[in-house]
Write a protein that holds these residues in place. Sequence first.
Motif, short mmCIF file in Angstrom:
data_model
loop_
_atom_site.label_atom_id
_atom_site.label_comp_id
_atom_site.label_asym_id
_atom_site.label_seq_id
_atom_site.Cartn_x
_atom_site.Cartn_y
_atom_site.Cartn_z
N VAL A 103 -0.25 4.01 -3.29
CA VAL A 103 -0.69 4.50 -4.71
C VAL A 103 -2.44 3.74 -3.89
CG1 VAL A 103 0.98 4.03 -5.71
CG2 VAL A 103 -0.40 1.87 -5.35
N ALA A 104 -2.21 3.76 -2.70
CA ALA A 104 -4.40 2.78 -2.48
C ALA A 104 -5.01 3.89 -2.29
CB ALA A 104 -3.83 2.04 -0.76
N HIS A 105 -4.71 5.29 -2.94
CA HIS A 105 -5.47 6.57 -2.26
C HIS A 105 -6.31 6.72 -3.79
CE1 HIS A 105 -2.10 8.48 -4.17
NE2 HIS A 105 -2.77 9.51 -4.46
N VAL A 164 0.11 -4.27 -6.07
CA VAL A 164 0.15 -2.96 -7.41
C VAL A 164 0.93 -2.11 -6.48
CG1 VAL A 164 -1.52 -1.67 -8.37
CG2 VAL A 164 -2.09 -4.14 -7.40
N GLU A 165 1.82 -1.80 -6.56
CA GLU A 165 2.43 -1.11 -6.61
C GLU A 165 2.94 0.25 -6.98
OE1 GLU A 165 6.65 -3.18 -6.94
OE2 GLU A 165 5.58 -4.13 -4.17
N ALA A 166 3.73 1.57 -6.81
CA ALA A 166 3.59 2.92 -7.65
C ALA A 166 4.73 2.32 -8.82
CB ALA A 166 4.64 4.02 -6.66
N GLN A 167 4.09 2.86 -9.98
CA GLN A 167 6.09 2.64 -10.76
C GLN A 167 7.16 3.41 -11.10
OE1 GLN A 167 4.46 5.44 -14.02
NE2 GLN A 167 2.91 3.70 -14.96
N LEU A 168 7.78 2.73 -11.00
CA LEU A 168 9.71 2.88 -10.52
C LEU A 168 9.74 4.09 -11.78
CD1 LEU A 168 10.83 -0.78 -11.23
CD2 LEU A 168 10.74 0.19 -8.71
N PRO A 169 10.71 5.31 -11.01
CA PRO A 169 11.43 6.46 -11.73
C PRO A 169 11.65 5.90 -13.01
CG PRO A 169 12.01 6.26 -9.36
CD PRO A 169 10.82 4.84 -9.68
N GLN A 170 11.31 6.23 -13.84
CA GLN A 170 12.53 6.33 -15.30
C GLN A 170 14.19 6.90 -15.34
OE1 GLN A 170 10.35 7.76 -17.96
NE2 GLN A 170 8.93 6.48 -18.31
N SER A 171 14.76 5.72 -15.60
CA SER A 171 16.30 6.44 -15.41
C SER A 171 16.29 7.69 -16.58
CB SER A 171 16.63 4.81 -14.64
OG SER A 171 16.71 4.54 -16.72
N ARG A 184 -11.17 3.70 -4.22
CA ARG A 184 -10.36 3.68 -4.26
C ARG A 184 -9.91 2.21 -4.79
NH1 ARG A 184 -8.09 6.68 0.52
NH2 ARG A 184 -6.85 4.31 1.07
N LEU A 185 -8.60 2.62 -4.88
CA LEU A 185 -7.71 1.65 -5.93
C LEU A 185 -7.89 0.20 -4.39
CD1 LEU A 185 -6.08 0.38 -7.99
CD2 LEU A 185 -3.88 1.60 -6.83
N ASP A 186 -7.10 0.87 -3.61
CA ASP A 186 -7.05 -0.60 -2.39
C ASP A 186 -8.63 -1.12 -2.20
OD1 ASP A 186 -8.15 1.96 -1.19
OD2 ASP A 186 -6.70 1.49 0.75
N ASP A 187 -9.83 -0.65 -3.07
CA ASP A 187 -10.77 -1.01 -2.64
C ASP A 187 -11.97 -1.74 -3.54
OD1 ASP A 187 -11.77 0.18 0.21
OD2 ASP A 187 -12.46 2.25 -0.20
N PHE A 188 -10.49 -1.50 -5.08
CA PHE A 188 -11.21 -2.31 -5.69
C PHE A 188 -10.01 -3.34 -5.95
CE2 PHE A 188 -9.65 -2.59 -9.99
CZ PHE A 188 -11.13 -3.33 -10.72
N LEU A 189 -9.25 -3.12 -5.13
CA LEU A 189 -8.12 -4.38 -5.77
C LEU A 189 -9.14 -5.45 -4.58
CD1 LEU A 189 -4.68 -2.89 -5.54
CD2 LEU A 189 -5.88 -3.90 -7.51
N ALA A 190 -9.66 -5.31 -3.45
CA ALA A 190 -9.65 -5.60 -2.35
C ALA A 190 -11.65 -6.53 -2.69
CB ALA A 190 -11.00 -5.37 -1.33
N GLN A 191 -12.35 -5.70 -4.05
CA GLN A 191 -13.09 -6.81 -4.44
C GLN A 191 -12.61 -7.73 -5.63
OE1 GLN A 191 -16.61 -6.03 -4.34
NE2 GLN A 191 -15.84 -5.34 -2.08
N LEU A 192 -11.88 -7.40 -6.27
CA LEU A 192 -11.09 -8.54 -7.58
C LEU A 192 -10.68 -9.38 -6.76
CD1 LEU A 192 -11.20 -8.32 -10.83
CD2 LEU A 192 -8.08 -7.03 -10.31
N SER A 193 -9.80 -8.76 -5.58
CA SER A 193 -8.83 -10.33 -4.53
C SER A 193 -10.35 -10.98 -4.80
CB SER A 193 -8.71 -9.47 -3.48
OG SER A 193 -9.36 -9.18 -2.86
#
Length: 337
Positions: free
Chosen positions: A290-292, A329-336, A268-277
Amino acid sequence: MSPKPGAAMPPADYAILQEAAEWFAVLRGDDAGPADQQAWERWHASSPAHRAAWRRVEAVSAEFRQVPAEPARQALDAAGPRQSDAARRSLVKGLLALCLTAGTGGAALLRRDTRSWVASLHAGEKTPVGTIRQLALADGSQLWLNTATALDIDYSDTLRRIALHGGEIYLATSRDSRQPARPLVVDTVHGRLRALGTRFSVQPQGDATLLAVYEGSVEVAPRDGGVPRIVPAGRQVRFGDGLIGEPYAADPNGAAWIEYRLQPEQMRLDDFLAQLSRYRRGHLGCAPEVAHLRLVGSYPLADTDRILAALEATLPVRIHRLHDWWVTVEAQLPQSK
């Protein structure tokens, strides 16, 4: 025992923490005025959760500013330079502040055991944040120290002992040349591990220690009593408070850090970022939406900013930097259109 580090932060906690970080940026901006100060005071006074989040942001800022940054490639050099005593004291002060102010958020802040870091002031071997070191021990064993690790090595006539105060180690043991052979043990605040011809990693995590065995076996004896247990290769276990958890399959890529990389396999992305941090100073957060997301690949630890850029290029995420020391790390903003 507590949940594993890296559990996703609840959406409400994440949102409030982000608000606090944004207020911190506003108040320190060149154009901040009395109206901003008054608005912040109303926000700060309106909720205990706001005040707790503000303390956490201040603590992360202090920790980041107290320790001089090192170039990432130099920091990952196994024979990297040692910090000065003053820098080490500053690091410990910052980490203790984090311990006192951190709540239940998983990936939000670096977690440290206060007692361990007080002990680490006097440790014989240590690594600052971002550094990985390899040591050859007197008996021929090989020892790796992961980021932010502190320990003492004490080889006597009757015992080969490593006292791990905090962080994480990987140990590849060698047969003792002395007769009778001296036991090789690793002590943590939660108990003693006795190597039985083996390769294994040890990581204190809050109220428990995580042991992962990759070769041979290791005997676990909790400090506060309990029946010792032998953990075989391919298994890992958490122990503490006189208890030993049920062994489960060890992550075969869990020790990839000794080769200066992270190697997630459907992580999972949140677990990966916890390691990277653990290899960065400051805050590295993950938005709940986006954690999932799942990761596969190999990520060299020489430059954590390059890893974040790679995530942004391959996943539907964006890297949001409020400060040098506050990244989410957040979700991409919707493109206008």
